[in-house]
Design a protein around this motif. Structure first.
Motif, short mmCIF file in Angstrom:
data_model
loop_
_atom_site.label_atom_id
_atom_site.label_comp_id
_atom_site.label_asym_id
_atom_site.label_seq_id
_atom_site.Cartn_x
_atom_site.Cartn_y
_atom_site.Cartn_z
N LYS A 185 0.84 -1.20 0.00
CA LYS A 185 0.00 0.00 0.00
C LYS A 185 0.87 1.25 0.00
CE LYS A 185 -4.01 -2.06 1.91
NZ LYS A 185 -5.36 -1.73 1.96
N ARG A 186 2.16 1.07 -0.24
CA ARG A 186 3.08 2.19 -0.25
C ARG A 186 3.41 2.59 -1.68
NH1 ARG A 186 7.76 1.16 4.20
NH2 ARG A 186 6.40 1.05 6.00
N GLY A 187 3.55 3.88 -1.87
CA GLY A 187 3.99 4.43 -3.13
C GLY A 187 4.71 5.74 -2.82
N PHE A 188 5.32 6.35 -3.83
CA PHE A 188 5.98 7.62 -3.58
C PHE A 188 5.95 8.47 -4.84
CE2 PHE A 188 9.41 5.33 -5.57
CZ PHE A 188 10.11 6.31 -6.27
N HIS A 189 6.12 9.76 -4.64
CA HIS A 189 6.29 10.72 -5.72
C HIS A 189 7.49 11.56 -5.31
CE1 HIS A 189 5.37 13.54 -8.91
NE2 HIS A 189 5.52 14.51 -8.03
N ALA A 190 8.48 11.68 -6.18
CA ALA A 190 9.70 12.42 -5.85
C ALA A 190 9.79 13.70 -6.67
CB ALA A 190 10.92 11.55 -6.08
N VAL A 191 10.24 14.76 -6.02
CA VAL A 191 10.42 16.07 -6.66
C VAL A 191 11.81 16.58 -6.30
CG1 VAL A 191 9.60 18.46 -6.73
CG2 VAL A 191 7.95 16.59 -6.50
N ARG A 192 12.50 17.14 -7.29
CA ARG A 192 13.79 17.79 -7.03
C ARG A 192 13.66 19.27 -7.36
NH1 ARG A 192 17.97 14.57 -10.64
NH2 ARG A 192 16.52 15.44 -12.12
N GLU A 193 14.23 20.12 -6.50
CA GLU A 193 14.22 21.54 -6.78
C GLU A 193 15.40 22.19 -6.10
OE1 GLU A 193 10.69 23.42 -5.31
OE2 GLU A 193 11.09 22.91 -3.25
N LEU A 194 15.82 23.34 -6.65
CA LEU A 194 16.91 24.07 -6.03
C LEU A 194 16.45 24.65 -4.70
CD1 LEU A 194 18.47 25.87 -9.10
CD2 LEU A 194 19.46 24.00 -7.79
N GLY A 195 17.31 24.56 -3.71
CA GLY A 195 17.02 25.09 -2.38
C GLY A 195 18.05 26.13 -1.98
N GLY A 196 18.19 26.32 -0.69
CA GLY A 196 19.16 27.28 -0.17
C GLY A 196 18.83 28.70 -0.60
N ALA A 197 19.86 29.42 -1.08
CA ALA A 197 19.68 30.82 -1.48
C ALA A 197 18.67 30.95 -2.62
CB ALA A 197 21.02 31.41 -1.91
N HIS A 198 18.62 29.97 -3.51
CA HIS A 198 17.67 30.03 -4.63
C HIS A 198 16.23 29.94 -4.11
CE1 HIS A 198 15.51 28.82 -8.28
NE2 HIS A 198 16.42 29.56 -8.89
N LEU A 199 16.00 29.09 -3.10
CA LEU A 199 14.66 28.97 -2.51
C LEU A 199 14.26 30.27 -1.82
CD1 LEU A 199 12.18 27.27 -1.83
CD2 LEU A 199 13.42 26.41 0.15
N LYS B 189 15.16 33.28 -2.66
CA LYS B 189 14.78 34.19 -3.74
C LYS B 189 13.36 33.92 -4.21
CE LYS B 189 15.08 34.78 -8.54
NZ LYS B 189 14.20 33.99 -9.39
N CYS B 190 13.03 32.64 -4.41
CA CYS B 190 11.68 32.28 -4.87
C CYS B 190 10.62 32.63 -3.83
CB CYS B 190 11.62 30.78 -5.20
SG CYS B 190 12.64 30.32 -6.61
N LEU B 191 10.91 32.41 -2.56
CA LEU B 191 9.96 32.75 -1.50
C LEU B 191 9.71 34.26 -1.45
CD1 LEU B 191 11.14 30.36 1.35
CD2 LEU B 191 9.01 30.22 0.07
N LEU B 192 10.77 35.05 -1.58
CA LEU B 192 10.61 36.50 -1.57
C LEU B 192 9.78 36.98 -2.75
CD1 LEU B 192 14.16 37.66 -0.45
CD2 LEU B 192 12.03 37.78 0.87
N GLU B 193 10.01 36.37 -3.92
CA GLU B 193 9.19 36.73 -5.09
C GLU B 193 7.74 36.37 -4.86
OE1 GLU B 193 12.33 36.34 -8.80
OE2 GLU B 193 11.20 34.57 -8.19
#
Length: 136
Positions: free
Chosen positions: A28-42, A44-48
């Motif tokens: 009954k287990r499954g997964f979905h994986a996502v990769r994204e840039l974090g750190g300083a780039h994240l 910047k995205c949050l401020l935008e």
């Protein structure tokens, strides 16, 4: 006014615990994986996003309607070259597992995604780890 965001960049791996897509799956287990840039780039995205909550992610095909921008509005800029996702060394890769939890305050049938396990950042692979067909 202009804000230039610089600093360390990470590659964040988010693994979401979901129902499996295949019907014959015994687990009954499954997964979905996502990769994204974090750190300083994240940051910047949050401020935008804080500056324009109606903006959509650049990775989607949707576009927000452009609003007239006053000249005194803060311009947010990423001050580094955006690195290739796969070029970052393993110690810059972070991994967290997310699963759905009941919303707080608890609402009927409302779930929110929260971190269930932080696995930290990558490191050196110990010599004794057997990589099977793919390692030495």
């Amino acid at each position: 006014m202009k804000a230039v965001i610089v600093g360390g960049v990470t590659l964040d791996h988010h693994v979401y615990e979901v129902e499996p897509l295949s019907l014959p799956a015994k687990s009954k287990r499954g997964f979905h994986a996502v990769r994204e840039l974090g750190g300083a780039h994240l940051i910047k995205c949050l401020l935008e996003r804080l500056q324009d909550p109606n903006a959509t992610d650049a990775s989607t095909n949707e576009e927000a309607a452009p609003d007239p921008q006053p000249s005194d509005e803060l311009q947010i800029e990423f001050g580094l070259a955006t690195p290739d996702l796969l070029s970052l060394p393993t110690n810059h890769h972070g991994l967290a597992v997310f699963r759905p939890y009941d919303a707080v305050p608890k609402e009927r049938h409302v779930k929110v995604w929260r971190v269930s396990k932080l696995l930290g950042f990558g490191g050196q692979v110990p010599r004794q780890v057997d990589h099977g067909c793919f390692g030495e």
